[in-house]
Design an enzyme around this catalytic site. Structure first.
Site: not given
Length: 229
Positions: A11, A14, A79-80, A103-104, A133, A137
């Site tokens: 939390s 971002r 999470t990736t 992943s998205n 991106h 990233k």
């Protein structure tokens, strides 16, 4: 109407802050627990959670799944950067609780992945994926690009060049798929205009997942139903 009680891992980040805002604006949901890293685990608050949303790190995955399985609570994970071993963890725990990992979390990207099946009709074309991106990233190519690549290769039944990864500025995410022949070029493109698109997708996934049986799901299942394998 009984609200869905959501627990949020990550939390302080971002994405976590964006998700918290989306939950607050959703009349069907409420945020009941958002533990911070290093904070003592509150079992009483965890028991009240109907579904977890996780946007933390690959290193935190095992502990999160373990805690969720103890209370039989579904987990939406965005999470990736997972290793093969960590992806196996998702499969293992999905036998005990509903787990949705993608992943998205964008619904538009879910539709794009589904649309890639049509490329089987032009499998003789040349293909290339490109993604852009922001400069913060870390993973490259992105998890989204890797998923698009896997689905595209499955559709056209051949190995393709690795996705081109560009990092710069504050771009939230642009993914392009090029299909090229000597006579024409077909381009599919998805552009994320802000983080809210991923937050809204995550919360919609959480609302859907609380009604599911144990299993491993993807964001596309929220729109199209569980795919048969």
């Amino acid at each position: 109407m009984k609200k869905i009680k959501i627990g949020l891992m990550g939390s302080a980040g971002r994405m976590g802050q964006e998700i918290a805002g989306v939950i607050e604006a959703n009349p069907r949901c409420e945020l009941v627990y958002a533990p911070l890293r290093g904070e003592k685990w509150d079992s009483k608050k965890a028991q009240a959670v109907d579904v977890w949303i996780d946007f933390t790190s690959p290193e935190a995955l095992k502990d999160i799944l373990k805690k969720a399985s103890e209370t039989k609570t579904p987990v939406v994970c965005g999470t990736t950067g997972f290793s093969k071993k960590e992806k196996e963890l998702l499969k293992t725990y999905s036998k005990k609780i509903p787990v949705l990992w993608s992943s998205n979390m964008s619904l538009g990207v879910a539709v794009l992945n589904e649309a890639l099946k049509a490329f089987s009709a032009i499998s003789h074309f040349d293909f290339q994926i490109e993604e852009i991106h922001h400069n913060r990233k870390k993973d490259r190519p992105s998890g989204t690009a890797i998923t698009l690549q896997e689905n595209l290769e499955k559709a056209v039944d051949k190995k393709l060049p690795e996705a081109l990864a560009i990092r710069g500025g504050g771009v939230f995410g642009v993914h392009k798929i090029f299909a090229m022949s000597d006579e024409e070029v077909l381009t599919f493109e998805h552009t994320a205009l802000n983080r809210t698109v991923f937050a809204k997708g995550s919360v919609q996934a959480a609302e859907w997942l609380v009604k599911q049986k144990p299993g491993l799901y993807q964001i596309r299942d929220v729109l199209f139903g569980k795919s048969k394998k």
